[in-house]
Design a protein around this motif. Structure first.
Motif, mmCIF file in Angstrom:
data_model
loop_
_atom_site.group_PDB
_atom_site.id
_atom_site.type_symbol
_atom_site.label_atom_id
_atom_site.label_comp_id
_atom_site.label_asym_id
_atom_site.label_seq_id
_atom_site.Cartn_x
_atom_site.Cartn_y
_atom_site.Cartn_z
ATOM 1 N N GLU A 1 -9.671 -0.422 1.997
ATOM 2 C CA GLU A 1 -9.549 0.604 3.009
ATOM 3 C C GLU A 1 -7.947 0.300 3.234
ATOM 4 N N ARG B 1 -4.855 1.644 6.016
ATOM 5 C CA ARG B 1 -4.206 2.243 7.118
ATOM 6 C C ARG B 1 -2.870 2.232 6.998
ATOM 7 N N ARG C 1 -3.243 5.447 10.818
ATOM 8 C CA ARG C 1 -4.033 6.464 10.286
ATOM 9 C C ARG C 1 -4.529 6.223 9.066
ATOM 10 N N PRO C 2 -5.588 6.558 8.421
ATOM 11 C CA PRO C 2 -6.195 6.307 7.254
ATOM 12 C C PRO C 2 -5.197 7.142 6.318
ATOM 13 N N ALA C 3 -4.948 6.265 5.138
ATOM 14 C CA ALA C 3 -3.920 6.663 4.257
ATOM 15 C C ALA C 3 -4.572 8.015 3.352
ATOM 16 N N THR C 4 -3.604 8.661 2.833
ATOM 17 C CA THR C 4 -4.137 9.811 1.928
ATOM 18 C C THR C 4 -4.645 9.076 0.864
ATOM 19 N N ASP C 5 -5.428 9.955 -0.152
ATOM 20 C CA ASP C 5 -5.961 9.398 -1.448
ATOM 21 C C ASP C 5 -4.771 8.857 -2.254
ATOM 22 N N ALA C 6 -3.645 9.480 -2.279
ATOM 23 C CA ALA C 6 -2.587 9.306 -3.148
ATOM 24 C C ALA C 6 -1.927 7.995 -2.674
ATOM 25 N N GLU C 7 -1.811 7.925 -1.329
ATOM 26 C CA GLU C 7 -1.030 6.559 -0.634
ATOM 27 C C GLU C 7 -1.846 5.485 -0.930
ATOM 28 N N ALA C 8 -3.329 5.517 -0.770
ATOM 29 C CA ALA C 8 -4.121 4.625 -0.753
ATOM 30 C C ALA C 8 -4.325 4.007 -2.334
ATOM 31 N N SER C 9 -4.324 4.954 -3.439
ATOM 32 C CA SER C 9 -4.320 4.629 -4.685
ATOM 33 C C SER C 9 -3.074 3.946 -4.942
#
Ligand code: DP6
Length: 321
Positions: free
Chosen positions: A54, A56, A60-68
């Motif tokens: 997960e 953040r 805020r929750p990261a976007t898919d691109a940011e999270a990956s």
């Protein structure tokens, strides 16, 4: 569960990194030199053994691109890692050419290495942070930091080196934020485009070592005029390669140039001030402590906001998570 929190300051390149000799490993085509800057910072917490990854960012929750981008980096920290929760926030504007990826990956390298139970030297942490974003390898240290191009194919000789600590020279960088918008072209894409299409790119690479040597000598001598001239030489040569790309890559806005002209007018009036710009429209102005207010007053009419920054310290772990 293990948990670690790290804080890192951003850095602004005095001599720029622009171009890669290895894209996958993030190895630079040129050496660079930066100043780590406080009080701006990124603070990042990594917690292990979560039910799933997960991420953040700024609460805020990261976007898919940011999270990956974050979870792929965690895989470099430890390929056998458990799922992790990453929570990261900057106390300064992101993604507008203000080096936010530098402090972000420096803090993440440090916090994740600690939370996942690894031991790494500072140079190893720097080489790790480089894989997240090249300029991040310079944010492991405070003060003035050099990043060598290196020649090895595996990149083992391409990490940051502290040149002089934050107490060596109490300079100021006055930042003019002239736009709040996200930058139109991310630096990675911008530098690949420039290397592919600008006829000036070869000259940029060929001149980089000499500019670096000049700037480093100026830092060690605390010679602001010599440093300022080398810094502007690096900035304007880098932007010349961008402007001569096909199609041209122009990060400057009218207000960017207005600030540059205000800095030149200051110099004509006897104030030692020099400008630098990165992959965005903001301008950072290098000057002595006692001139910082004068510089700020001169550039403020052209900016949305200004800030006065000084030398920051090493990236560090916080005592409590
Ligand atoms: C213009 O470090 O953001 O700010 O390695 O592709 O993530 P990647 O690029 P990044 O590039 C910074 C470029 C610069 C100059 C500099 O900081 O040296």
């Amino acid at each position: 569960m293990n948990c670690a929190t790290a804080t890192a300051h951003p850095n602004i390149a005095l001599v720029k990194y622009w171009g890669k000799r290895d894209v996958a490993l993030n190895l630079p085509a040129v050496p660079s030199l930066s100043l780590t800057l406080a009080p701006w910072s990124t603070r990042t917490t990594v917690e292990t053994d979560a039910p799933r990854d997960e991420v953040r960012l700024a609460g805020r929750p990261a976007t898919d691109a940011e999270a990956s981008r974050v979870t792929r980096f965690l895989d470099l920290v430890d390929p056998d890692r458990p799922p992790c929760v990453v929570d990261s926030a900057n106390d300064f504007p992101t993604a507008a050419g203000l080096a936010s990826s530098a402090s972000a990956f420096a803090a993440l390298a440090l916090a994740a290495t600690e939370a996942l139970g690894h031991t790494r030297t500072r140079a190893e942490l720097s080489a790790l942070a480089r894989r997240g974003s090249g300029s991040a390898c310079r944010s492991l240290w405070g003060g003035f930091v050099r990043w060598d191009r290196g020649t090895r194919a595996d990149g083992a000789d391409s990490c940051g080196h502290p040149v002089a600590g934050p107490d060596h020279w109490d300079l100021r960088m006055v930042v003019a934020i002239v736009s709040d918008g996200p930058k139109p072209t991310a630096s990675t894409a911008g530098m690949l485009h420039t290397a592919r299409t600008s006829p000036l790119y070869a000259g940029w690479v060929a001149s980089a070592e000499a500019t670096l040597a000049e700037a480093q000598a100026a830092v060690l001598d605390r010679d602001l005029e010599r440093l300022g001239r080398a810094m502007e030489q690096s900035t304007f040569t880098m932007h010349a390669t961008m402007h001569t790309s096909d199609p041209p890559l122009i990060y400057w806005l009218p207000a960017t140039l207005a600030v540059v002209h205000a800095v030149q007018a200051l110099r004509r009036g006897g104030v030692g001030a020099w400008a630098t710009m990165d992959a965005g429209p903001q301008v950072k102005v290098l000057c002595e402590v006692e001139d910082a207010d004068t510089v700020q007053r001169a550039i403020a009419p052209h900016a949305l906001r200004t800030a006065i920054l000084g030398p920051g310290r090493d990236a560090h772990l916080e005592p409590a998570c």
